[in-house]
Design an enzyme around this catalytic site. Structure first.
Site, PDB file in Angstrom:
ATOM      1  N   GLY A   1     -35.162   4.987  30.739  1.00  0.00           N
ATOM      2  CA  GLY A   1     -34.455   4.021  31.582  1.00  0.00           C
ATOM      3  C   GLY A   1     -35.043   2.648  31.361  1.00  0.00           C
ATOM      4  O   GLY A   1     -35.557   2.015  32.280  1.00  0.00           O
ATOM      5  N   ALA A   2     -34.961   2.160  30.109  1.00  0.00           N
ATOM      6  CA  ALA A   2     -35.762   1.013  29.676  1.00  0.00           C
ATOM      7  C   ALA A   2     -35.008  -0.292  29.558  1.00  0.00           C
ATOM      8  O   ALA A   2     -35.575  -1.286  29.099  1.00  0.00           O
ATOM      9  CB  ALA A   2     -36.399   1.329  28.312  1.00  0.00           C
TER      10      ALA A   2
ATOM     11  N   ALA B   1     -29.970  10.232  29.129  1.00  0.00           N
ATOM     12  CA  ALA B   1     -31.341  10.740  29.195  1.00  0.00           C
ATOM     13  C   ALA B   1     -31.428  12.088  29.890  1.00  0.00           C
ATOM     14  O   ALA B   1     -32.420  12.812  29.728  1.00  0.00           O
ATOM     15  CB  ALA B   1     -32.238   9.727  29.902  1.00  0.00           C
TER      16      ALA B   1
ATOM     17  N   LEU C   1     -35.379   6.126  35.507  1.00  0.00           N
ATOM     18  CA  LEU C   1     -33.948   6.410  35.403  1.00  0.00           C
ATOM     19  C   LEU C   1     -33.274   6.237  36.765  1.00  0.00           C
ATOM     20  O   LEU C   1     -33.727   6.771  37.771  1.00  0.00           O
ATOM     21  CB  LEU C   1     -33.757   7.843  34.917  1.00  0.00           C
ATOM     22  CG  LEU C   1     -32.431   8.172  34.217  1.00  0.00           C
ATOM     23  CD1 LEU C   1     -32.242   7.300  32.991  1.00  0.00           C
ATOM     24  CD2 LEU C   1     -32.416   9.638  33.825  1.00  0.00           C
ATOM     25  N   ALA C   2     -32.208   5.455  36.786  1.00  0.00           N
ATOM     26  CA  ALA C   2     -31.405   5.267  37.999  1.00  0.00           C
ATOM     27  C   ALA C   2     -29.947   5.408  37.605  1.00  0.00           C
ATOM     28  O   ALA C   2     -29.405   4.562  36.896  1.00  0.00           O
ATOM     29  CB  ALA C   2     -31.667   3.905  38.630  1.00  0.00           C
TER      30      ALA C   2
ATOM     31  N   TYR D   1     -32.565   4.253  53.831  1.00  0.00           N
ATOM     32  CA  TYR D   1     -33.339   4.479  52.607  1.00  0.00           C
ATOM     33  C   TYR D   1     -34.341   5.620  52.777  1.00  0.00           C
ATOM     34  O   TYR D   1     -34.058   6.750  52.390  1.00  0.00           O
ATOM     35  CB  TYR D   1     -34.044   3.199  52.136  1.00  0.00           C
ATOM     36  CG  TYR D   1     -34.395   3.283  50.668  1.00  0.00           C
ATOM     37  CD1 TYR D   1     -33.595   2.688  49.711  1.00  0.00           C
ATOM     38  CD2 TYR D   1     -35.477   4.039  50.225  1.00  0.00           C
ATOM     39  CE1 TYR D   1     -33.883   2.804  48.359  1.00  0.00           C
ATOM     40  CE2 TYR D   1     -35.766   4.175  48.883  1.00  0.00           C
ATOM     41  CZ  TYR D   1     -34.975   3.548  47.951  1.00  0.00           C
ATOM     42  OH  TYR D   1     -35.250   3.694  46.614  1.00  0.00           O
TER      43      TYR D   1
ATOM     44  N   VAL E   1     -33.877  -7.319  43.847  1.00  0.00           N
ATOM     45  CA  VAL E   1     -32.458  -7.234  43.525  1.00  0.00           C
ATOM     46  C   VAL E   1     -32.300  -6.425  42.243  1.00  0.00           C
ATOM     47  O   VAL E   1     -32.785  -6.819  41.179  1.00  0.00           O
ATOM     48  CB  VAL E   1     -31.839  -8.626  43.346  1.00  0.00           C
ATOM     49  CG1 VAL E   1     -30.349  -8.509  43.022  1.00  0.00           C
ATOM     50  CG2 VAL E   1     -32.047  -9.477  44.594  1.00  0.00           C
ATOM     51  N   THR E   2     -31.668  -5.286  42.357  1.00  0.00           N
ATOM     52  CA  THR E   2     -31.323  -4.459  41.206  1.00  0.00           C
ATOM     53  C   THR E   2     -29.881  -3.994  41.383  1.00  0.00           C
ATOM     54  O   THR E   2     -29.294  -4.162  42.446  1.00  0.00           O
ATOM     55  CB  THR E   2     -32.241  -3.219  41.102  1.00  0.00           C
ATOM     56  OG1 THR E   2     -32.007  -2.379  42.256  1.00  0.00           O
ATOM     57  CG2 THR E   2     -33.708  -3.617  41.053  1.00  0.00           C
TER      58      THR E   2
END
Length: 393
Positions: free
Chosen positions: A47-48, A111, A138-139, A233, A270-271
């Site tokens: 997850g790069a 992945a 990884l998301a 969350y 922030v993603t």
């Protein structure tokens, strides 16, 4: 092509190659200025291509001098449409790494799949022999397992409906949102996607293939946050998945006696993932304001370089009493959280621009896709086709 940002919901459907390149360059310069003595030199980042995963790869390469292999799942561009931001980020990183004499290669694909795991292992065996660190970042919204079953994650509470403030990102107004609880099946599916099962699968596959050092380090990312965000969350469906990630870190360390596995609890930023979670964008906007006023704000690259320079050591990591790496230590300071809560309780649509850093939120949001980077001419024609030199599909 002149590329402008186009948004749909909580994502941007375009990306800018020169903007992404400038942002990656800025991250590299920061990492170069913060050298680490951490000893890992052959690092796999799963997850790069964006967010914490991208910054972990940059920090590993430029703070530690490591060779890196990245696993991404991104789309290349064509003459008619831009590539994904992750594609441009990865292409830029590899270009800079090659110029600086650093090994960097990339596998592009799912992945979660056995096929991509095998391709990655083959590349490791061929070029590096073994890796000594695995970063699991990884998301993804869904996962297809080896038997063909598709699991999808949800962002819901688990006990009961929850109502609180949020910000409507279409017009920056403060509204109320009610989040309904997930079913038991939805929680199970979220854990399947966002939990630690695939992390364990990677470590098992690498170990079986003799492609990971016996004393390797592996890190996966998590978040805890303050009470404001706990219902959606930490105590929500995604929180159950993150609890599974933490349990997996313990399980990996126990199963593979030489491997040190850690969960790193990172700061709220922030993603693409955080933008999709109700309540969280307003919290982040207020947090940015408070932390910037105190001169303790960090972005992804600052967090990841601090992980390598301050939190990881050759003989063990700096952890809390539960064994977690805490990169959220500045966010969770008592004075920071008190100010955030005071603002949270009084913020309105009329005051949000003054008491939060909504402009900083949006700058970071568009920065995910290569926009609003300093020094980039967004009126200029750019070529949307930008090759990744080492890509293995």
């Amino acid at each position: 092509m002149i590329i402008k940002p186009k948004t749909r919901g909580f994502i941007c459907t375009t990306a800018h190659p020169e903007g992404c390149k400038k942002i990656v360059s800025d991250q590299i310069e920061y990492a170069k200025a913060h050298k680490s003595g951490f000893g890992c030199k052959k690092v796999l980042v799963i997850g790069a291509s964006m967010g914490y995963g991208l910054s972990a790869r940059v920090a590993a390469a430029y703070s530690c001098g490591a060779s890196t292999i990245g696993v991404i799942f991104d789309k290349e561009g064509s003459e008619k449409r831009p590539a994904s931001a992750g594609w441009y980020n990865t292409a830029a990183f590899e270009e800079f790494a090659a110029a600086d004499g650093l090994y960097a290669k990339t596998i592009n694909g799912d992945a979660f799949s056995t096929e991509i795991k095998q391709k990655t292992i083959d590349l490791i065996k061929k070029d590096l022999g073994k890796v000594d660190m695995v970063v699991y970042s990884l998301a993804a919204p869904r996962r297809t397992t080896a038997d063909g079953t598709v699991y999808s994650s949800v962002l819901k509470t688990t006990d009961s409906s929850y109502t609180n403030k949020t910000i409507d990102l279409k017009d920056n107004t403060i509204t109320e949102v009610t989040i309904d609880p997930a079913t038991a099946e939805e929680v199970e599916h979220t854990v399947k996607v966002m939990g630690g099962e695939d992390w364990m699968d990677w470590i098992e596959a690498l170990t079986a293939a003799d492609a990971i050092e016996e004393n390797a380090v592996t890190v996966a990312f998590s978040y805890l946050g303050p009470e404001i965000t706990h219902p959606i969350y930490m105590n929500g469906s995604i929180g159950q998945a993150k609890k599974h990630v933490f349990a997996t870190s313990k399980a990996i360390s126990e199963k593979f006696s030489g491997i040190r596995a850690y969960t790193s609890v990172n700061k709220a930023l922030v993603t693409q993932s955080s933008s999709a979670i109700p309540v969280v964008p307003l919290y982040i906007s207020i947090l940015y304001k408070v932390m910037k006023d105190k001169n303790i704000h960090e972005g992804c690259i600052e967090q990841m370089t601090r992980m390598f320079t301050d939190k990881l050591a050759n003989d063990g990591a700096v952890t809390d009493e539960n064994g977690m790496i805490r990169l959220d230590d500045l966010e969770m300071r008592e004075d920071v959280q008190k100010e955030v809560l005071d603002i949270w309780n009084s913020v309105t649509s009329e005051t949000v621009k003054n008491v939060s850093d909504i402009d900083g939120y949006w700058k970071d949001f568009f920065g995910l896709f290569g926009f609003e980077a300093d020094g980039v001419d967004y009126e200029a024609d750019v070529n949307p086709v930008y090759d990744i030199a080492s890509i293995t599909e």
